[in-house]
Enzyme design. Structure first.
Site, PDB file in Angstrom:
ATOM      1  N   CYS A   2       5.709  -1.086   3.752  1.00 40.20           N
ATOM      2  CA  CYS A   2       5.065  -0.165   2.981  1.00 40.20           C
ATOM      3  C   CYS A   2       3.079   0.319   3.914  1.00 40.20           C
ATOM      4  CB  CYS A   2       4.218  -0.255   2.155  1.00 40.20           C
ATOM      5  SG  CYS A   2       4.579  -2.150   1.223  1.00 40.20           S
ATOM      6  N   VAL A  41       2.577   3.944   4.141  1.00 36.28           N
ATOM      7  CA  VAL A  41       0.916   4.417   3.991  1.00 36.28           C
ATOM      8  C   VAL A  41       0.146   5.255   5.262  1.00 36.28           C
ATOM      9  CG1 VAL A  41      -1.232   4.021   2.013  1.00 36.28           C
ATOM     10  CG2 VAL A  41       1.201   3.155   1.871  1.00 36.28           C
TER      11      VAL A  41
END
Lengths: 553, 458
Positions: free
Chosen positions: B107, B111
């Site tokens: 993640c 991101v």
């Protein structure tokens, strides 16, 4: 190596001396990595005055490491075990899922009708649109749904990596939901990228427990000797064994932070007379803050190993200073020792002279040396996964530890004495005891307790572990799940000292006996000798050497 | 008691996942990468992800799982992960000497938007990728899909980066096994060999995650698909992809890239699904099914008929991964059992429709839910009792709370051995599933029936 030399060099008795081993381990690394790792690997040349070790520094990218992250330290280790708090991980599903019961947070509920929330994994399961548009609404809704579903007395929220990056303000959401629902709701900014290991998460967790739980309940505790055990996580029921022994002595534990503990116990634990610290690394912050605010003194104990347990019990009794308690402690020690001594005497006939290496956590690589000492086993090398310099060199180096960028982003709480609840009698008592030679707020670190010329390795990498085994083939290694089968494939039994391989307890007297039996079994079990088929004995080449080049490293 | 907070009152939940029936993408990518010979899986993000994935895979397989990480701290999160990844690549090739590094994102790196192909290109230009060595990547953001999609993405990356067509089609079938156990991979190969088909299996975790103990540690065991095989996949004449979700995308990619046609089948669990796999092999190889395999099939049918009395109308709640569930639920229907509730955590509307079709004839009331969780399954069981629960280790708390027989199936299984060693695919696997189901049901009866009802013969 001369006879004389081998006597002073414990490692040299079983393989190359420590300095040579160190060189051998570092050899393969690219230059920059070599320099970095070199600082984290020391020969313990002068145990009384430990050399400076590179600890709590960044993991080298690409190195196979044992370390985890801040979230794992905060939710997984420190706050996770509090069974009656409903824990919500704010983030994509993984973090909540991996920290779900994977760290043996065994606990017993205190009363009928309570819920053990540790059997539940709750998460906001963030999806792409939450990342794009923000996840605060999702978090608020999740808290509401959790409340509607379970009506807990408290809810905690943990931020994962993406939450920090997209800037969700979990603390404001928690505050608003706390006002709305009327229960205690608080958050932890323990994003995985904070700090260099789990250790950052421990600090963040300590701050949160201190801000949001400690001191909420002033109910008096009816007991003569009241203590808290800090940094004991009840793996395998250790906390219950410690509690059993202390109860026999007449000592009452208000809270064990944070193994098998309830929210209410933590809220009330500032009523204690004394804090004793097991895992220094994970909770020394709490000990310090409670002393500042409430005047509760602390000292380090170790309930792992017979000598450690005896020493710790005696020190607690000395602190209270009552002859009745001091005598009682001696009676308990005598009775418990009568049970465990024959076990140890028997096992020692097989373990004496065997070797061990320990690479675990932030205190276990230290504590467990006492158990191996009990068994007359030599610990040739040890190190921590996420310790700081003080855990190796002792707290006297604290003023000399440089604060770097990775530590600076973790909040340092400014704590002052609580005007109404600071108990001035306690510091006075501490002072008087100190004058009589009693030590508080102390920790001498691992290196002082290790033998001269053994290896101390911080954040050991896979490669170094492999080399160590090749060179010394220790009789047993204490480590964690990620290394366990690597080590065992090499024919060395591995005791997981994070999970105890689902055994235990190992604390206290009965726990020590469990540990001795486990190590005896592991070092004498026949399976390791079965690895080679009989047709490879007596001259014929081992199968592995005939295999094609793809057989690997 | 276990799960004391769970009541039978079902409230709609939109924001809170309780006891998930899935995890995140990168662990699937790591598992798939382990099925490649001399491959180092690399997790690009903070090191906690890599630690968690390695721990979970190790606990499941009870075998070494090594993988590296970019070890992001806050600096990398702010300034990007290029420096970390380049340092990692240099260290990995120098210290661990793999032939290939399979980078997957997390993640965190998703991101911040790290451009992995660019970093790989830069690494090649800077000479930190040794001659003849490879670095590939896949995107596995944890906020989309599940561990199963992560597996699929990694498999697709193998095709994207490596499969080549030299222009000469070979008499070889690619088999993409889906996310199954090492023993299943071995069984899938055994069946192909019995039918007499030349094949490339990719990925292949047999002999990697169930490696033998010979007193030595092999960072790269003998097993795993070789890079040469991955490259050669572009010249095969057919791909048999087992499991639409886990293997379908890679098969599609290979068709797009190298014009290798594919058959996407369900995982060969149960009679019909195994038949389809065997039949596809038979047609591909232009051969006949050997009698030894027919006999295996016959033994499975025989066992189902022998046990029919106990299996018929056995009410089952089951959770797991979509491909696993599709085949297992079909198998339950073949046995005469009644799958009552079927839950997966992985999103997927198409899967729900397919499952409805499978059960339409015998059990139209079955509830299928994708993107759901074990808590929901538990509440549903409280309202509509079942006779058996099937799923991964996490379901044992529900089974204990409701005092129901439990059959472990899927990923992860953390508290039993055997799953990595004994297949559930193929006819032999079918027999093992029936054994496990009846054992669980009979054990409960033997334990709990009143004395005067305990039977010697069942």
């Amino acid at each position: 190596m001369s006879e004389e030399n081998s006597n002073t060099s414990p490692m040299g008795r079983y393989g190359p001396d420590a300095a040579t081993a160190r060189e051998e381990m570092l050899k393969v690394y690219p230059r920059k990595t070599q320099r970095k790792r070199g600082k984290q690997m020391l020969v313990n040349e002068n145990p009384a005055t430990p050399a400076e070790i590179g600890a709590n520094s960044r993991t080298v990218p690409g190195i196979i490491t044992q370390r985890g992250c801040s979230y794992a330290g905060c939710k997984g280790v420190v706050i996770g075990p509090i069974y009656d708090i409903l824990h919500i991980t704010h983030g994509p599903i993984g973090c909540g899922w991996y920290s779900w019961l994977s760290r043996r947070n065994i606990t017993k509920i205190r009363a009928d009708g309570e819920v053990n929330f540790l059997q539940y994994s709750m998460s906001t399961d963030m999806q792409e649109d939450h990342i794009v548009f923000g996840g605060e609404k999702q978090l608020a809704a999740a808290i509401q749904e959790a409340y509607d579903e379970f009506h807990p007395k408290a809810i905690s929220v943990y931020a994962t990596c993406p939450v920090g990056l997209i800037g969700d303000d979990i603390h404001t959401v928690c505050r608003q939901m706390k006002e709305k629902l009327g229960i205690n709701i608080f958050g932890f900014s323990c994003e995985g990228y904070k700090g260099v290991s789990q250790s950052a998460g421990h600090h963040i967790a300590n701050n949160g427990v201190f801000k949001h739980m400690i001191g909420l309940d002033d109910s008096p505790v009816e007991a003569k000797y009241k203590i808290n055990i800090l940094g004991e996580y009840n793996i395998g029921g250790d906390a219950w064994e410690i509690d059993r022994v202390l109860k026999l002595c007449g000592i009452h534990i208000i809270g064990t932070l944070s193994g098998g503990v309830s929210y209410d116990e933590i809220c009330n634990c500032h009523m204690a007379d004394l804090n004793v610290v097991m895992c220094h690394r994970s909770i020394n912050y709490m000990a310090e803050m409670m002393e500042e605010k409430f005047g509760i003194p602390w000292f380090k104990v170790n309930f792992i190993g017979l000598e450690g347990t005896k020493k710790s019990l005696r020190k607690i009794a000395q602190y209270f200073g009552d002859k009745e308690l001091i005598d009682r402690v001696e009676e308990v020690i005598a009775a418990e020792m009568a049970e465990v001594r024959p076990v140890l005497d028997d096992i020692r006939t097989r373990t004496t002279g065997k070797t061990a290496a320990l690479f675990v956590g932030g205190s276990r690589a230290h504590h467990y040396q006492d158990l191996f000492n009990d068994m007359d086993m030599q610990v040739i090398a040890a190190g921590y996964e996420f310790a700081h310099r003080d855990d190796y060199e002792g707290r006297d180096v604290l003023p000399h530890i440089k604060i770097d960028a990775d530590s600076r982003n973790i909040e340092e709480l400014v704590v002052t004495a609580d005007e109404t609840r600071f108990d001035a009698a306690k510091p006075e008592k501490k002072k008087a005891l100190e004058e009589s030679g009693f030590t508080f707020s102390d920790y001498e670190g691992m290196m002082r307790q290790m033998a001269k010329d053994t290896l101390v390795i911080d954040d050991i990498s896979h490669h170094e572990m492999e080399k160590l085994i090749e060179m010394y083939h220790p009789d047993v290694i204490g480590s964690g799940i990620k290394d366990k089968y690597v080590i065992e494939k090499m024919g060395v039994p591995c005791k997981q000292l994070h999970s105890y391989d689902y055994g235990g307890p190992y604390a206290g007297f009965k726990g020590a006996a469990n540990f001795y039996k486990d190590i005896d079994r592991m070092t004498s079990t026949k399976v390791w000798k079965l690895a080679r088929a009989p047709w490879h004995e007596g001259g014929s080449a081992p199968a592995a050497e005939k295999e094609p080049a793809t057989a690997g490293a | 008691m276990m799960l004391d907070g769970t009541t039978s009152e079902i409230r709609e939940r939109k924001a809170l996942r309780i006891n998930p029936a899935k995890t995140c993408q990168p662990i699937g990518a790591m598992y798939a990468a382990l099925g490649i010979n001399k491959c180092m899986p690399h997790s690009h993000g903070s090191q906690g992800c890599c630690a968690y994935h390695r721990s979970q895979l190790t606990r499941h397989h009870k075998d070494p799982v090594v993988a590296t990480t970019s070890s992001f701290t806050e600096g990398a999160s702010v300034f990007g992960g290029m420096a970390n990844l380049k340092t990692a690549i240099n260290n990995i090739f120098t210290i661990y000497e793999p032939d290939i590094i399979a980078v997957h994102t997390t993640c965190l790196s998703e991101v911040i938007g790290d451009d992995i192909p660019m970093i790989i290109k830069k690494s090649a230009e800077d000479g930190i990728i040794p001659e003849g060595k490879l670095v590939i990547h896949t995107n596995t953001p944890s906020f989309a899909g599940s561990h199963v999609t992560g597996f699929a993405n990694q498999c697709t990356a193998f095709v994207k980066y490596l499969a080549e067509s030299a222009g000469e089609t070979k008499n070889v079938v690619n088999i993409m096994p889906g996310w199954v156990e090492p023993a299943d991979m071995r069984e899938i190969k055994r069946i192909a060999e019995m039918v007499g088909v030349e094949y490339i299996l990719a990925p292949d975790t047999s002999d990697v995650l169930d490696s033998p103990h010979d007193g030595k540690y092999h960072m790269y065991p003998d097993g795993g698909t070789t890079i040469a095989q991955l490259k050669a996949m572009g010249d095969s004449f057919l791909t048999i992809a087992l499991g639409p979700l886990a293997s379908g995308p890679a098969a599609t990619e290979l068709e797009k890239k190298c014009k290798v046609p594919n058959k996407v089948l369900e995982l060969p669990i149960g009679v019909k699904a195994t038949d389809e796999y065997v039949n596809a092999l038979r047609l591909a190889g232009d051969t006949t099914v050997p009698s030894a395999l027919e006999k295996e099939r016959g033994r499975l049918i025989d066992m189902i008929s022998d046990m029919s009395q106990y299996l018929h109308n056995l009410r089952v709640a089951i959770f797991g991964d979509p491909d696993h569930l599709t085949s297992m639920v079909s198998f339950l229907v073949e046995m005469g059992a009644k799958p009552m509730i079927v839950i997966t955590g992985t999103p997927g509307k198409k899967w729900e429709t397919k499952m409805q079709e499978i059960c339409a004839e015998t059990n139209p009331d079955t509830q299928f839910l994708a993107f759901s969780d074990i808590h929901y399954m538990h509440q549903w069981i409280k309202n509509n009792p079942v006779d058996l629960i099937m799923g991964n280790t996490f379901g044992k708390y529900v089974a204990r709370t409701e005092n129901l027989p439990y059959v472990r199936f899927g990923f992860p299984i953390l508290d039993r051995v055997g799953h990595r060693a004994f297949p559930t695919v193929g006819y032999a696997g079918g027999m093992r599933i029936i054994e496990k189901i009846t054992d669980a049901v009979f054990d409960k009866r033997d334990r709990e029936d009143p004395d005067h009802e305990v039977e010697l013969v069942l």
